[in-house]
Scaffold this active site. Structure first.
Site, mmCIF file in Angstrom:
data_model
loop_
_atom_site.group_PDB
_atom_site.id
_atom_site.type_symbol
_atom_site.label_atom_id
_atom_site.label_comp_id
_atom_site.label_asym_id
_atom_site.label_seq_id
_atom_site.Cartn_x
_atom_site.Cartn_y
_atom_site.Cartn_z
ATOM 1 N N ARG A 21 0.816 -1.501 -0.261
ATOM 2 C CA ARG A 21 -0.073 0.158 -0.094
ATOM 3 C C ARG A 21 0.598 1.179 -0.116
ATOM 4 O O ARG A 21 1.756 1.611 0.957
ATOM 5 C CB ARG A 21 -0.859 -0.112 1.086
ATOM 6 C CG ARG A 21 -1.616 1.119 1.257
ATOM 7 C CD ARG A 21 -2.632 0.878 2.184
ATOM 8 N NE ARG A 21 -4.414 1.072 1.768
ATOM 9 C CZ ARG A 21 -4.658 1.943 3.261
ATOM 10 N NH1 ARG A 21 -3.709 3.240 3.623
ATOM 11 N NH2 ARG A 21 -5.755 3.027 2.247
ATOM 12 N N SER A 35 -10.291 8.046 15.992
ATOM 13 C CA SER A 35 -11.375 7.060 16.543
ATOM 14 C C SER A 35 -9.845 6.554 18.077
ATOM 15 O O SER A 35 -10.160 6.009 18.735
ATOM 16 C CB SER A 35 -11.264 5.780 15.233
ATOM 17 O OG SER A 35 -11.797 4.709 16.109
ATOM 18 N N GLN A 43 -6.531 -2.745 17.557
ATOM 19 C CA GLN A 43 -5.481 -3.492 16.973
ATOM 20 C C GLN A 43 -4.404 -3.251 16.742
ATOM 21 O O GLN A 43 -3.578 -2.859 16.125
ATOM 22 C CB GLN A 43 -5.808 -4.541 15.509
ATOM 23 C CG GLN A 43 -4.999 -5.678 15.144
ATOM 24 C CD GLN A 43 -5.571 -6.020 13.457
ATOM 25 O OE1 GLN A 43 -6.992 -5.070 13.359
ATOM 26 N NE2 GLN A 43 -5.015 -6.838 13.222
ATOM 27 N N GLU A 60 0.466 -0.064 8.624
ATOM 28 C CA GLU A 60 0.677 1.075 8.775
ATOM 29 C C GLU A 60 -0.291 2.206 9.113
ATOM 30 O O GLU A 60 0.206 3.366 9.235
ATOM 31 C CB GLU A 60 1.266 1.081 6.852
ATOM 32 C CG GLU A 60 2.711 2.783 7.123
ATOM 33 C CD GLU A 60 2.939 3.459 6.221
ATOM 34 O OE1 GLU A 60 4.105 3.489 5.210
ATOM 35 O OE2 GLU A 60 3.396 1.288 5.529
ATOM 36 N N ARG A 61 -1.404 2.325 8.393
ATOM 37 C CA ARG A 61 -2.244 3.208 9.076
ATOM 38 C C ARG A 61 -2.352 3.374 10.642
ATOM 39 O O ARG A 61 -2.561 4.762 10.824
ATOM 40 C CB ARG A 61 -3.963 3.260 7.916
ATOM 41 C CG ARG A 61 -3.448 3.329 6.392
ATOM 42 C CD ARG A 61 -5.286 2.623 6.069
ATOM 43 N NE ARG A 61 -5.771 3.683 6.461
ATOM 44 C CZ ARG A 61 -7.472 3.710 7.868
ATOM 45 N NH1 ARG A 61 -7.614 1.797 7.797
ATOM 46 N NH2 ARG A 61 -8.186 4.694 7.892
ATOM 47 N N ASN A 95 -3.972 -6.438 2.945
ATOM 48 C CA ASN A 95 -4.619 -4.721 2.410
ATOM 49 C C ASN A 95 -6.045 -5.674 1.788
ATOM 50 O O ASN A 95 -6.321 -4.555 0.936
ATOM 51 C CB ASN A 95 -3.088 -4.330 1.797
ATOM 52 C CG ASN A 95 -2.796 -3.453 2.755
ATOM 53 O OD1 ASN A 95 -2.224 -2.698 3.170
ATOM 54 N ND2 ASN A 95 -1.548 -3.888 3.097
ATOM 55 N N ARG A 98 -8.865 -6.683 3.375
ATOM 56 C CA ARG A 98 -9.578 -5.879 3.814
ATOM 57 C C ARG A 98 -10.336 -4.470 2.822
ATOM 58 O O ARG A 98 -11.097 -3.420 2.867
ATOM 59 C CB ARG A 98 -8.438 -4.898 4.457
ATOM 60 C CG ARG A 98 -8.303 -5.363 6.027
ATOM 61 C CD ARG A 98 -7.785 -4.498 6.885
ATOM 62 N NE ARG A 98 -7.331 -5.025 8.238
ATOM 63 C CZ ARG A 98 -6.823 -5.692 9.084
ATOM 64 N NH1 ARG A 98 -6.062 -3.505 8.933
ATOM 65 N NH2 ARG A 98 -6.573 -5.198 10.097
#
Length: 194
Positions: A21, A35, A43, A60-61, A95, A98
């Site tokens: 990604r 959030s 997680q 990574e996000r 990735n 999801r």
């Protein structure tokens, strides 16, 4: 060996340049940061140790959102015995399953797996997509960068880029311009590319 869960300093974590990604939307990251601020991290991220610090495997996000909030540490699962091939498999799974990758990133992730020694069947099994679909997506990467950029941005469909990728580079731009100008339909492009 099972991974261990530990709070590790964000400053000790490096992003993996091979991460499939590449695109991280600012709005999505802000939403995730909001959030995290309200609910905490649900997680942990996954990392593997380096000689100095850790390499990010997955999350990574979450890592970027936590960094934007100024968190000093983050919960991480530390994997000690993963091969590079296994790391790539986990990254692609996280990735692709999801649906976080755009079609070009997805195709590049499959190609990277093939380049790293995965067979087409192993890639197919990993992501539960038919061999022919994996091959089709990798073929799309033969399109010019401008075509792939348009796919990544959602301006043209991957199927059109796949057809355009069958043309010689000089003709790819001609076909793209003619399609954009309305002079060539998708079906006509398929006929021209066969």
């Amino acid at each position: 060996m099972l991974p261990t869960l530990k709070e590790i300093p964000l400053a000790e974590i490096s992003a993996d340049p091979g991460q499939p990604r590449k695109t991280f939307g600012a709005d999505d990251l802000k939403q995730l940061a909001d959030s995290l601020r309200e609910n905490g991290l649900l997680q942990p991220i996954s990392v593997r140790p380096l000689d100095s610090g850790y390499m990010l495997i997955a999350g990574e996000r979450r890592f970027r959102a936590a960094s934007s909030l100024g968190w000093p540490t983050i919960p991480a699962l530390i994997h000690l015995d993963l091969t590079p091939k296994h790391v790539r498999r986990l990254q692609v799974l996280e990735n692709v399953v999801r649906k976080d990758l755009n079609p070009v990133e997805e195709a590049r992730a499959y190609k990277a797996m093939i380049d790293e020694g995965f067979t087409l069947a192993e890639v197919s099994e990993t992501v539960s997509i038919a061999n022919s679909q994996i091959a089709w997506r990798i073929q799309m990467l033969n399109a010019l960068p401008v075509v792939l950029d348009m796919v990544a941005r959602g301006h043209i469909k991957p199927s059109l880029a796949h057809e355009i990728s069958k043309l010689a580079p000089d003709y790819q731009m001609v076909a793209l311009r003619r399609i954009q100008d309305g002079d060539l339909t998708y079906q006509e492009c398929i006929w021209a590319c066969e």
